[in-house]
Design an enzyme around this catalytic site. Structure first.
Site, PDB file in Angstrom:
ATOM      1  N   GLN A 516       0.879  -1.160   0.034  1.00 31.85           N
ATOM      2  CA  GLN A 516      -0.124  -0.046  -0.220  1.00 31.85           C
ATOM      3  C   GLN A 516       0.654   1.406  -0.015  1.00 31.85           C
ATOM      4  O   GLN A 516       1.450   1.349   1.080  1.00 31.85           O
ATOM      5  CB  GLN A 516      -1.060  -0.234   1.239  1.00 31.85           C
ATOM      6  CG  GLN A 516      -1.826   1.016   1.296  1.00 31.85           C
ATOM      7  CD  GLN A 516      -3.242   0.895   0.419  1.00 31.85           C
ATOM      8  OE1 GLN A 516      -3.417  -0.306   0.045  1.00 31.85           O
ATOM      9  NE2 GLN A 516      -3.741   1.871  -0.045  1.00 31.85           N
ATOM     10  N   GLY A 520      -2.469   4.996  -2.501  1.00 30.56           N
ATOM     11  CA  GLY A 520      -3.110   3.780  -2.960  1.00 30.56           C
ATOM     12  C   GLY A 520      -2.402   2.356  -3.295  1.00 30.56           C
ATOM     13  O   GLY A 520      -1.211   2.457  -2.834  1.00 30.56           O
ATOM     14  N   PRO A 521      -3.161   1.112  -3.505  1.00 25.45           N
ATOM     15  CA  PRO A 521      -2.235   0.259  -3.607  1.00 25.45           C
ATOM     16  C   PRO A 521      -1.479   0.013  -4.727  1.00 25.45           C
ATOM     17  O   PRO A 521      -1.596   0.625  -5.664  1.00 25.45           O
ATOM     18  CB  PRO A 521      -3.390  -0.793  -3.631  1.00 25.45           C
ATOM     19  CG  PRO A 521      -4.676  -0.073  -4.133  1.00 25.45           C
ATOM     20  CD  PRO A 521      -4.434   1.240  -3.858  1.00 25.45           C
ATOM     21  N   ASP A 632       8.722  12.641   1.992  1.00 18.29           N
ATOM     22  CA  ASP A 632       7.941  11.324   2.755  1.00 18.29           C
ATOM     23  C   ASP A 632       9.070  10.362   2.627  1.00 18.29           C
ATOM     24  O   ASP A 632       8.820   9.286   2.254  1.00 18.29           O
ATOM     25  CB  ASP A 632       6.559  11.004   2.224  1.00 18.29           C
ATOM     26  CG  ASP A 632       6.052   9.920   3.037  1.00 18.29           C
ATOM     27  OD1 ASP A 632       6.331   9.908   4.214  1.00 18.29           O
ATOM     28  OD2 ASP A 632       5.025   9.288   2.757  1.00 18.29           O
TER      29      ASP A 632
END
Ligand SMILES: *[C@@H]1O[C@H](CO)[C@@H](O)[C@H](O)[C@H]1NC(C)=O
Ligand SMILES: *[C@@H]1O[C@H](CO)[C@@H](O)[C@H](O)[C@H]1NC(C)=O
Ligand SMILES: *[C@@H]1O[C@H](CO)[C@@H](O)[C@H](O)[C@H]1NC(C)=O
Ligand SMILES: *[C@@H]1O[C@H](CO)[C@@H](O)[C@H](O)[C@H]1NC(C)=O
Length: 824
Positions: A516, A520-521, A632
């Site tokens: 994930q 989204g996956p 991130d």
């Protein structure tokens, strides 16, 4: 009968004595002190220096029948030849050689059978001539009456420089003193490599292969060749003479009982070594070139090289220079080097100079010098000539003196650590680069930004215009995007049809789900071209759409071996897909936080991963055409390819900047707790320094195999950062290392990495190093790192209290955001 017997006996006796005589002739080897008109040297003899250090004689290279006249050390048990006379014409076959003085003063090697001269000193003399070997290894031919030296071997070095030898050039006689390698270990004939003084302008030293310069020792600066640590040695002293008649460098030994030699070996390495009697070996003290980074001009003009696992080029100064051809640069084709961000405006007379310290001075091939000028006069001359690009002192002893100017671009610069032989150079810059930088930013903002905005609109259109005929236009809001782009370089990204990808992933089958991602996956898919990873954006919140656009635009412009490669995209109504290269080894968290799998990542691999992430991040922050802040960074966003090379991924929330923009504020703090810097988590302020913080956390996690956030030390209740800080202060840093690693770590690399990690997580963003410093620190063998200050997020408990006070947190909405995030 009797007389016959006697006859036999007589003949036998004669025969035996003949044999004995021949035997004596064969093996009788004399040690002699001079060769003179009456004293010659046979193949068995040795000419020995007075104190016995050196001897001259014939030798056979290992396993050959060829014989050469050479000089070697008497006491060194491994025969070490330092000079060869007949390099090109060995004695072969059965005929014996002899060394003698012929024709009034000519020292020759002669083939005794056919009287061919194999080598000669080409000297003549009116008086008696002798040849002798001195204690420093110099074979001299002198006139015995007046002791005048007619010839000496030190004037004709082969592959070895000995203390007392001269290296350089005599302009009057044209004599050049240089060394050339042997062809190979058994053939002393001149090989491909030479190490020679370059006297075309201010003297520097070159290691060449044929005509190609492989390595350069920077110009002589009074103490040493610029950029080398040659003179930092108390065994050796240097004397350099630079004047109209000669450039001559001599090195001398302070203690003659130490045996030191410098050779250029047949693989093109200049080695200096010392004989260590206890170990019966030549201990190499240093080798040039040291590594690939030393390769001459490897990074092109205004570039310099940093040694990581492989050599990596950077611009001399990332603020003032940019890669000339970014595309080549990104694919490790560095030859074009760097150019100034702001071109020079010389005619206007407004240029100035910026000082760079600890520099190995550039190639002096196109330079000019005057050793009696001052630096101020030097600057004036340079300023008045538009082709002059830099100036420096010729002599850095004391206050510094002399003037050295460079015309044309500066090549083969190297930045060296403090105290490692670098010096100051003043590089020409446009005045706008030197003045108050604020004006510059304003200009950028006023002119460049709107232009770029328009360009980015047109270049980002690609993915969508090609779908236009099929679907209604999504209403994308571009205001939030500030992609600084150059229209020319906009690239088209392949557009895949949704059905193709659907098929490739077996209709997004749960079996194919890799994980994930942030938005989204991610699925594994198979196309006929190969394996792919597909990121499927979850239901279209407008947020997801922006991120999608952002990622597509950002990443399609980025090409670097440490960034994951975007292969294409797909848009079909609400379905938005990103197609990436597939990374078989998943992501870093899959390995480092797993008890079993972490044993697969040995220290070397981990360090290589750290370096790779650093390089990828450096590219994002400084070298790519866009300045990207990732926002991130965490182990699950570091993917690993088949060879465990790290690739930074997930640019969904990355933010790009113009060249001079450094910091921004956002209302929406997105990221992952545990990796976010305090100023970002708390006040929404992000900059490259917030990525640096996350990088620091990553490094500590890679070393320890522990998650920063989940780690709570039983004793002191600190998180990983706090624990690392405590251990560091107590000198117990190595205890931080993942227990799965302990066997085979490289302690100095580990300690260096921990320190770099701690430097990156310092509380104040200003204290944190930038990515090029990080890369430099990781790549640097020597040199102490700065001392880290107290990190942020020292303990979980004081998180908000301590860190809010240290940043200028303002709005309460931001505090709300963080609460949301903690829950994420
Ligand atoms: C020279 O070197 C030798 C061997 O290393 C040492 O014993 C001797 O003390 C040295 N002499 C001087 C003057 O430094
Ligand atoms: C040349 O020197 C380098 C560096 O010391 C060494 O690795 C290499 O084996 C040497 N080559 C030969 C032919 O001696
Ligand atoms: C010359 O340089 C000054 C200062 O940078 C600048 O203001 C001026 O516009 C320049 N003039 C020309 C003709 O480029
Ligand atoms: C600048 O230096 C170059 C190289 O020495 C020289 O050829 C040229 O004449 C100089 N120009 C001026 C204006 O002095």
């Amino acid at each position: 009968m009797r007389s016959f017997k006697r006859k036999i006996l007589e003949e036998a006796t004669l025969f035996v004595s003949l044999l004995v005589f021949l035997h004596i002739l064969q093996t009788y080897s004399a040690e002699i002190n001079i060769i003179s008109d009456s004293q010659f040297l046979t193949e068995e003899d040795k000419l020995v220096s007075p104190d016995g250090t050196f001897q001259l004689g014939f030798f056979k290279p290992n396993g050959t029948k060829n014989r050469y006249l050479g000089i070697w050390y008497t006491k060194v048990s491994v025969q070490t030849v330092v000079w060869v006379a007949n390099r090109n014409r060995p004695l072969t076959g059965a005929s014996l050689g002899v060394v003698k003085i012929v024709n009034l003063g000519n020292l020759v090697i002669m083939n005794n059978t056919n009287d061919h001269v194999m080598w000669s000193s080409n000297t003549t003399s009116s008086g008696n001539t002798i040849a002798k070997l001195l204690d420093n290894g110099n074979l001299v031919v002198t006139n015995e009456n007046n002791n005048k030296i007619l010839w000496m071997s030190f004037d004709y070095p082969t592959d070895t420089l000995l203390p007392g030898m001269t290296y350089g050039k005599n302009f009057m006689t044209g004599q050049e003193w240089y060394i050339s390698s042997w062809k190979n270990s058994i053939d002393p004939a001149p090989g491909e490599f030479t190490f020679i003084m370059d006297t075309r302008s201010y003297p520097q030293s070159l290691l060449k292969q044929g005509d190609v310069v492989k390595f350069r020792c920077g110009p002589w600066n009074g103490k040493r060749f610029s950029g080398s640590s040659f003179s930092q040695n108390n065994i050796l002293t240097y004397t350099m003479v630079i004047n109209k008649t000669e450039v001559a460098l001599t090195y001398n030994l302070a203690n003659s009982s130490v045996l030191v030699r410098s050779t250029l070996n047949s693989s093109g390495k200049y080695e200096r070594s010392v004989w260590v009697e206890e170990r019966k070996t030549w201990q190499v003290i240093f080798v040039l070139p040291r590594d690939n980074c030393d390769t001459h001009n490897i990074c092109g003009p205004y570039g310099h090289c940093v040694m990581m696992s492989i050599q990596t080029c950077l611009c001399l100064d990332e603020k003032k220079f940019i890669p000339k051809n970014p595309k080549n640069w990104e694919t490790a084709n560095w030859y074009g080097g760097c150019v100034r961000r702001t071109p020079l405006d010389c005619k206007n007379g407004s240029d100035g100079f910026k000082r760079y310290s600890n520099v190995k001075l550039p190639d002096t091939q196109t330079s000019w010098f005057n050793i009696s000028m001052t630096l101020k006069e030097c600057q004036a001359i340079c300023l008045n000539n538009c082709t002059c690009m830099a100036y420096a002192n010729t002599d850095i002893r004391g206050e510094g003196s002399g003037c050295l100017l460079w015309f044309n671009d500066l090549i083969d610069i190297k930045l060296v650590s403090e105290g490692m032989g670098g010096q100051d150079i003043f590089v020409r810059m446009a005045s706008s680069e030197l003045d108050n930088e604020g004006t510059y930013i304003k200009i950028i903002l006023m002119i460049v930004l709107p232009t770029i905005f328009i360009l980015s609109l047109s270049s980002a259109w690609f993915c969508y215009t090609r779908r236009k005929q099929d679907k209604a236009e999504p209403t994308w809001e571009w205001e939030s995007l500030q992609v600084h782009e150059n229209k020319r370089e906009a690239m088209e990204l392949p557009l895949f049809s949704f059905s193709t990808i659907e098929k490739a992933t077996a209709s997004f089958s749960p079996d194919n789900k890799l994980g994930q991602g942030g938005f989204g996956p991610v699925y594994k898919g198979i196309l006929k071209e190969g394996e792919i990873a597909v990121k499927r954006l979850s239901n279209t919140s407008s947020q997801g759409l922006n991120e999608f656009k952002n990622e597509v635009i950002c990443i399609s412009k980025l090409q670097h071996r440490n960034l994951v490669k975007l292969l294409g995209c797909s848009i079909d109504g609400d379905e938005k897909l990103l197609i990436y290269e597939y990374m078989p080894n998943r992501s870093l968290d899959f390995f480092i936080f797993d008890q079993i799998r972490s044993t697969l990542l040995d220290w070397t691999t981990r360090f290589r991963i750290i370096e790779g992430i650093a390089r990828g991040l450096l590219y994002l922050h400084q070298d790519s055409r866009l300045r990207i802040i990732h926002r991130d960074l965490k182990p699950s966003n570091i993917l690993l390819d088949l060879d465990m090379n790290p690739k930074i991924s997930d640019f969904g929330i990355a933010r790009s900047f113009g060249g001079n923009e450094n910091e921004a504020n956002t209302e929406r703090v997105v990221g992952t707790h545990g990796y976010m810097s305090p100023e970002y988590a708390v006040a929404g302020l992000f900059s490259t320094k917030s990525d640096i913080f996350s990088f620091g956390v990553l490094v500590l996690e890679i070393i320890s195999g522990k998650r920063n956030r989940r780690f709570v030390h039983s004793d002191n209740g600190t998180n990983l950062i706090g624990h690392a800080w405590t251990m560091h202060n107590e000198g117990r840093s190595l205890e931080l290392v993942d227990t799965n690693l302990e066997e085979a770590i490289n302690p100095s690399e580990v300690l260096k990495s921990i320190e770099v990690g701690l430097l990156c997580v310092q509380r104040s963003p200003d204290d944190r190093p930038n990515m090029s410093s990080v890369v430099r620190m990781l790549g640097n063998e020597l040199g102490a790192l700065p001392k880290p200050k107290q990190p942020a997020f020292f303990t979980e408990r004081n998180l908000l209290a301590a860190d809010i006070s240290s940043t200028n947190a303002t709005s309460s909405t931001n505090n709300l955001t963080i609460t949301e995030l903690v829950a994420r």
